[in-house]
Design a protein around this motif. Sequence first.
Motif, PDB file in Angstrom:
ATOM      1  N   ALA A 144       0.463  -1.395   0.144  1.00  0.00           N
ATOM      2  CA  ALA A 144       0.010  -0.150   0.224  1.00  0.00           C
ATOM      3  C   ALA A 144       0.591   1.255   0.153  1.00  0.00           C
ATOM      4  O   ALA A 144       0.077   2.311  -0.159  1.00  0.00           O
ATOM      5  N   ALA A 145       2.483   1.503   0.472  1.00  0.00           N
ATOM      6  CA  ALA A 145       2.698   2.680   0.441  1.00  0.00           C
ATOM      7  C   ALA A 145       3.714   2.572  -0.683  1.00  0.00           C
ATOM      8  O   ALA A 145       4.461   3.341  -0.832  1.00  0.00           O
ATOM      9  N   ARG A 146       3.923   1.515  -1.453  1.00  0.00           N
ATOM     10  CA  ARG A 146       5.039   1.014  -2.280  1.00  0.00           C
ATOM     11  C   ARG A 146       5.221   2.654  -3.273  1.00  0.00           C
ATOM     12  O   ARG A 146       6.354   2.794  -3.491  1.00  0.00           O
ATOM     13  N   ARG A 173      10.011   6.062 -15.102  1.00  0.00           N
ATOM     14  CA  ARG A 173       9.421   4.731 -15.918  1.00  0.00           C
ATOM     15  C   ARG A 173       8.812   3.762 -15.041  1.00  0.00           C
ATOM     16  O   ARG A 173       7.395   3.022 -15.663  1.00  0.00           O
ATOM     17  N   TRP A 174       9.095   3.019 -13.479  1.00  0.00           N
ATOM     18  CA  TRP A 174       8.196   2.274 -13.191  1.00  0.00           C
ATOM     19  C   TRP A 174       6.880   2.528 -12.832  1.00  0.00           C
ATOM     20  O   TRP A 174       6.582   1.850 -11.991  1.00  0.00           O
ATOM     21  N   LEU A 175       6.628   4.272 -12.093  1.00  0.00           N
ATOM     22  CA  LEU A 175       5.609   4.755 -11.716  1.00  0.00           C
ATOM     23  C   LEU A 175       4.609   4.579 -12.750  1.00  0.00           C
ATOM     24  O   LEU A 175       3.414   4.028 -12.438  1.00  0.00           O
ATOM     25  N   MET A 176       4.653   4.740 -14.725  1.00  0.00           N
ATOM     26  CA  MET A 176       4.126   5.010 -15.527  1.00  0.00           C
ATOM     27  C   MET A 176       3.822   3.587 -15.860  1.00  0.00           C
ATOM     28  O   MET A 176       2.757   2.572 -15.669  1.00  0.00           O
ATOM     29  N   LYS A 177       4.566   2.626 -15.906  1.00  0.00           N
ATOM     30  CA  LYS A 177       4.783   0.900 -15.484  1.00  0.00           C
ATOM     31  C   LYS A 177       3.237   0.381 -15.499  1.00  0.00           C
ATOM     32  O   LYS A 177       2.749  -0.960 -15.387  1.00  0.00           O
ATOM     33  N   THR A 178       3.137   1.539 -13.757  1.00  0.00           N
ATOM     34  CA  THR A 178       2.625   0.706 -13.272  1.00  0.00           C
ATOM     35  C   THR A 178       1.341   1.261 -12.734  1.00  0.00           C
ATOM     36  O   THR A 178       0.202   1.235 -12.085  1.00  0.00           O
ATOM     37  N   LEU A 233       0.978 -10.772 -13.035  1.00  0.00           N
ATOM     38  CA  LEU A 233       2.090 -10.928 -11.915  1.00  0.00           C
ATOM     39  C   LEU A 233       2.237  -9.650 -11.610  1.00  0.00           C
ATOM     40  O   LEU A 233       2.542  -8.797 -12.748  1.00  0.00           O
ATOM     41  N   GLY A 234       1.849  -9.033  -9.900  1.00  0.00           N
ATOM     42  CA  GLY A 234       2.770  -7.920  -9.505  1.00  0.00           C
ATOM     43  C   GLY A 234       3.813  -8.134  -9.143  1.00  0.00           C
ATOM     44  O   GLY A 234       4.525  -8.093  -8.735  1.00  0.00           O
ATOM     45  N   ASP A 235       3.330  -6.480  -8.320  1.00  0.00           N
ATOM     46  CA  ASP A 235       4.554  -5.689  -7.084  1.00  0.00           C
ATOM     47  C   ASP A 235       5.127  -7.071  -6.204  1.00  0.00           C
ATOM     48  O   ASP A 235       6.199  -7.547  -5.588  1.00  0.00           O
ATOM     49  N   TRP A 236       4.016  -7.490  -5.431  1.00  0.00           N
ATOM     50  CA  TRP A 236       4.528  -8.938  -4.451  1.00  0.00           C
ATOM     51  C   TRP A 236       5.023 -10.300  -5.203  1.00  0.00           C
ATOM     52  O   TRP A 236       5.604 -10.912  -4.622  1.00  0.00           O
ATOM     53  N   ALA A 293      -1.839  -4.748  -9.372  1.00  0.00           N
ATOM     54  CA  ALA A 293       0.391  -4.891  -8.552  1.00  0.00           C
ATOM     55  C   ALA A 293      -0.249  -6.301  -7.038  1.00  0.00           C
ATOM     56  O   ALA A 293       1.324  -6.352  -7.247  1.00  0.00           O
ATOM     57  N   ASN A 294      -1.430  -5.127  -7.079  1.00  0.00           N
ATOM     58  CA  ASN A 294      -1.200  -5.723  -5.216  1.00  0.00           C
ATOM     59  C   ASN A 294      -2.830  -6.060  -5.152  1.00  0.00           C
ATOM     60  O   ASN A 294      -3.848  -5.399  -4.496  1.00  0.00           O
ATOM     61  N   PRO A 295      -2.723  -7.943  -5.189  1.00  0.00           N
ATOM     62  CA  PRO A 295      -4.205  -7.707  -4.583  1.00  0.00           C
ATOM     63  C   PRO A 295      -3.827  -8.439  -3.291  1.00  0.00           C
ATOM     64  O   PRO A 295      -2.906  -8.120  -2.978  1.00  0.00           O
ATOM     65  N   ASP A 296      -4.961  -8.631  -1.834  1.00  0.00           N
ATOM     66  CA  ASP A 296      -5.037  -8.687  -1.046  1.00  0.00           C
ATOM     67  C   ASP A 296      -5.722 -10.141  -0.369  1.00  0.00           C
ATOM     68  O   ASP A 296      -6.222 -10.976  -1.051  1.00  0.00           O
ATOM     69  N   ALA A 297      -4.558 -10.562   0.511  1.00  0.00           N
ATOM     70  CA  ALA A 297      -4.954 -12.424   1.490  1.00  0.00           C
ATOM     71  C   ALA A 297      -6.200 -11.655   2.231  1.00  0.00           C
ATOM     72  O   ALA A 297      -7.503 -13.206   1.969  1.00  0.00           O
ATOM     73  N   ASP A 298      -6.655 -11.082   2.812  1.00  0.00           N
ATOM     74  CA  ASP A 298      -7.967 -10.799   2.833  1.00  0.00           C
ATOM     75  C   ASP A 298      -9.078 -10.261   1.892  1.00  0.00           C
ATOM     76  O   ASP A 298     -10.249 -11.687   2.554  1.00  0.00           O
TER      77      ASP A 298
END
Length: 627
Positions: A172-174, A242-247, A344-347, A367-372
């Motif tokens: 959530a903070a990356r 570039r990383w931000l634009m890609k994500t 696949l995402g950041d995780w 980019a970031n699904p969550d377990a909950d």
Amino acid sequence: MTTSEATEFAASTERSLALAADALRARQDPSGYWKGDFETSLIGESGEVILRHYLRLPVDETVAAAARTILAEQTPTGGWASYHAGPDELLLSVFCYVALRLAGHAADEPELRAAAASIRAAGGIESVDNLIMLAWLALIGLWPWRDIPLVPPEIVLLPSSFPGNIYQFGAAARGIVVANSLFMAERPVVPAGFEIRELFAEPDRRRLPRSLAVRAATTLSHLYGRHPIGPLRRRAIRKASRWLMKTQETDGSWGGNWPQTANVVMGLTAVGCPQDHSVLRAAMAGLDRYVVDKDGQRRIEMWTSVVMDTALGLSANVMAGGPEAKAATEPAVRWLLDNQVTELGDWAVLTPDPVAGGWPYEFTNNANPDADDTAWAMAALRRIHPRGSDRAVDAACERAHRWLLSQQGDDGGWAAFEPLRWRLPGRDKLAAIGFLEAPSADITGHVLEALGADGRAGTPAARRGIHWLRRNQHADGSWPGWWACFHLHGTSAAVTGMTACGVPGDDPAISRACDWITAHQQDDGGWGEDIRALHQPEWIGRGASTPSQTAWALLALVAAGRDDSAPVRAGVDFLTRTQQPDGDWAEPWHTWVVHHDGLYWRDSLLRLIYPVMALSAYRAALAARER
């Protein structure tokens, strides 16, 4: 209770359940999903005004509407509260004050004089300890950059195996960390056009002493910030951009939420990305999707709880049953299947042998699904389609199961996003403000419930999760949660998760937990735990009774086999007594948590979903007992 009284009680419960289930189904979107209103403090509304000023956008009706919203929620003591009926909160009050000044309100207006007095009484702006948020004020010249430790953009150049690299921050903070590193590299200032000397408790002393670690980090980061290695800095800025634009997500946001998107917009513009760039145009359009205009006010939904609400709403609908259930069920099943993350995402960067298959919280956060949310979706799907009954559901649950296994921590517990990998100093403080997340009882309990629903109660992963809960149970029988308030949520989730995986109700851990729950029942028959419990131990398990928290307690007690007990009957009676004629319940309290240091929220749908689940579980337990 006599036979006739028991019969009337059961009939009353059934009427209440039917009314609530109808109300829930009426709120389903035609495309299949459910989504309540995500309501938090005014940090988003005030932040939007600051963002617009930084971007040099005009002071128009958008800003005027935000100012009306802010003024409408000013407390009698002059500041702004971060949760229902709470005290003035310092950081939030500072942001609201600054937003009103940017909107054209003068410092000598009665409302702003009262706000300034509240801020000074809380120690003044110099007592704000959230340096990340103070950076927003530095961007508009209201706080000196020299007082804020800088995150260098060179952080993106660190290998993923190196301590402190971006993939060790919470999901959530990356994006926020990377975005902040860009504007911290340039440290731009778009002057607000006024000073805020009146917000200092001691105007002649601009700074309060920080900890030695913070002072050292500030000094060293500014030393490098003034004399960076030129080629390295330029390479880092290019890579971070570039990383931000890609994500960026398909809806123009980052992370499917307002705060991360706003920070990325500020970061990219700070390093020269023009506002008419396609990425930023899509981002600004994405930010507009979080706006709710109502009665002349402007509200920001900082997150959208659509997957959570859909999965839980689907479970509640199925548990309630009845002839209307099927019409609501299949569209929701299709919607969940269509929104599973299959890329696949950041995780995946620090996950060995990653396999996609989770669900996010929002409409779009691939980019970031969550377990909950993955656990809730998996449990909901299995309530309708047991293993072997539907090939598409089987495939989705198999992917989800493999993804959940990949996210289990080394100690056996689960966090919402990724296993905790930070091993550097400052971990607790970073966790409090949402930059890191340790395993918790509520997430671990929800995953265990999903594993049980999927027929995997006896697997090694489930056994390790149960063992983690046993090791981390408090001596009084409770577990603290992380994402909701607080011991009540954690204890309920732990009990329902363990019992779903076969732990009997008379197990000592379950018995102690249920004893703790019943000991904290309110005199009105309900349960409630105040947000203050996060920081004041005397509030643990205490607070005004709420329908959703009462339902959490009932779900745990029923799962443990205490459905025929007086506390359960009193809790059910509380729900039926407090239900509104339209089938809904009133719940103004904030019972959910984003950051433990001041960002709390409520969902207008969960006050309906959880009572439907609890009443359904109670009815099913009574029917099973009769059989």
